[in-house]
Scaffold this active site. Sequence first.
Site, PDB file in Angstrom:
ATOM      1  N   PHE A 112       0.780  -1.130   0.083  1.00 17.26           N
ATOM      2  CA  PHE A 112       0.071  -0.053   0.038  1.00 17.26           C
ATOM      3  C   PHE A 112       0.865   1.212  -0.204  1.00 17.26           C
ATOM      4  O   PHE A 112       0.205   2.319  -0.301  1.00 17.26           O
ATOM      5  CB  PHE A 112      -1.169  -0.054   1.175  1.00 17.26           C
ATOM      6  CG  PHE A 112      -0.536   0.968   2.479  1.00 17.26           C
ATOM      7  CD1 PHE A 112       0.313   0.262   3.241  1.00 17.26           C
ATOM      8  CD2 PHE A 112      -1.062   2.122   2.457  1.00 17.26           C
ATOM      9  CE1 PHE A 112       0.654   0.957   4.326  1.00 17.26           C
ATOM     10  CE2 PHE A 112      -0.744   2.770   3.567  1.00 17.26           C
ATOM     11  CZ  PHE A 112       0.323   2.280   4.305  1.00 17.26           C
ATOM     12  N   LYS A 113       2.077   1.203   0.144  1.00 17.23           N
ATOM     13  CA  LYS A 113       3.039   2.251   0.318  1.00 17.23           C
ATOM     14  C   LYS A 113       2.837   3.188  -1.198  1.00 17.23           C
ATOM     15  O   LYS A 113       3.210   4.289  -1.041  1.00 17.23           O
ATOM     16  CB  LYS A 113       4.369   2.018   0.525  1.00 17.23           C
ATOM     17  CG  LYS A 113       4.439   1.183   1.920  1.00 17.23           C
ATOM     18  CD  LYS A 113       4.516   2.088   3.180  1.00 17.23           C
ATOM     19  CE  LYS A 113       5.072   1.590   4.404  1.00 17.23           C
ATOM     20  NZ  LYS A 113       4.176   0.477   4.994  1.00 17.23           N
ATOM     21  N   ASP A 114       2.608   2.361  -2.199  1.00 15.69           N
ATOM     22  CA  ASP A 114       2.553   2.835  -3.467  1.00 15.69           C
ATOM     23  C   ASP A 114       1.539   3.647  -3.447  1.00 15.69           C
ATOM     24  O   ASP A 114       1.807   4.883  -4.154  1.00 15.69           O
ATOM     25  CB  ASP A 114       2.325   1.873  -4.553  1.00 15.69           C
ATOM     26  CG  ASP A 114       3.495   0.777  -4.736  1.00 15.69           C
ATOM     27  OD1 ASP A 114       4.792   1.136  -4.781  1.00 15.69           O
ATOM     28  OD2 ASP A 114       3.020  -0.195  -5.165  1.00 15.69           O
TER      29      ASP A 114
END
Length: 495
Positions: A112-114
């Site tokens: 989810f860091k993207d």
Amino acid sequence: MKYYSTRDKSVRMEAAEAVKMGLSRDGGLLTPVEIPQIDEAFLRALVDQPYAVRAAKVMALYLTDYTEEELLGFANNAYGPEKFDTPAVAPLRKVDANTHCLELWHGPTSAFKDMALQMLPQLLSAALRKTGEDKTACILVATSGDTGKAAMEGFADVPQTKILVFYPKDGVSAVQEAQMVTQEGANVGVCAVVGNFDDAQAGVKRIFSDESIRATLAERGYFLSSANSINWGRILPQVVYYISAYCDLLRDGEITMGDKVNFCVPTGNFGDILAAYYAKRMGLPVGKLICASNRNDVLTDFLRTGVYDRNRPFHTTMSPSMDILVSSNLERLLFDLSGENDEEVRGYMDALAKTGKYEVSDAIRAALQEQYWGGYCDEAGTAATIARYERDYGYLIDTHTAVAADVLAQYRAATEDETLTVFASTASPYKFCNHVLTAIGQTPEGDGVELLEQLHSVSGVAIPRRLAALKGKARRFDLTCEKAGMDGVVLDFLR
Ligand SMILES: *Cc1c(COP(=O)(O)O)cnc(C)c1O
């Protein structure tokens, strides 16, 4: 919209400056001076819009020194088909009548860091222009796995930036290491550090505070910056997907306008769940925020007692991105709940630095308990939940997501609250093949990227294309250093 520091409200600046600085010089977190409000008309207008438009409209409320067109351009780059493997970008998967899973891992690095790190580099690069900065920003990152890769992927070939990532030599999964050492881009660098994540992190912090290194770099035309989740440019893009999820539920007829939903979030540094809180504060109809931890349960205790105490054993778990004892973004929540009382926040943070512990006021504790419910899930519970989801729903989830799913079940058992709840899925199960295979009763055969195939053959779930492409991809980086050698690596990289 101005931004100020949680430790000193007299420090004020525009958003571009806040994104460029990352952290206030007094150690506080840069935070918007007010929280913009949204209403039903705002939500209704977003229901039929694609994700990028939703992102631009939400972010424009906060980034008033950027234009909406500019932000839409960034969002189209960040969330387009070259980067994300579904046009929905952050799709909801219905698990049962009142449970939906928000999949946040369809981006280039499958975590989810993207969602934020595809956006931050563009915000930063524009901020350099807007503030007339002529030096090149060098992003230094210490990573336990997901952040380093996502940051490199976001910053690769972004003009006027360079990025150097340090990871613990034996502290990341084989897939994570393969992802990092094959990274493309002319402005990226990667180095393994002999030691653990804390060693890498301490090294980066030391370099940040070393005035002589800063002076040398300034002469060479560089300044140091951070892509850590304390940067406002990482929190804001995360607010978007909670609002987007609400719009999807409306569009699909799962709720009607004004219905409350709960969010349940697997939590480490408190960035993701803080974004859900901001969405609620903006006026999104949200009930409880359910904070899910792994065995590192400092937040669970905090939400129940009002005492934050990091003096406890550190557990290494199969959900490593949540192995954390100091959740930095909590400071923004305390600031908001205290009625923006910078002095009170400074007191808590001083106590944390000195004794590893602080206790919030009764007023803050009451507010915390009104808004949040906290729980944790141990290793056996994580594995059992992966198996249960696979068996009951045919749904393969990763270790971090399983922590959230389990804590949600605990919450429902404890409260009998049957409000429709969205829980966040923060990584693809393919990033943690080893643990996922074991949890579903398989014996992992081989190592690293070989396990992708095995998990595929037993689950039938498609391998994310960037992970599949790792096999046979040329290794570009082979650098290892001792902790004390990190300075030299930085100075070499920034010749
Ligand atoms: C970073 C991360 C988390 C924790 O998010 P925070 O914003 O730090 O609370 C959870 N799951 C995964 C897979 C992550 O990479």
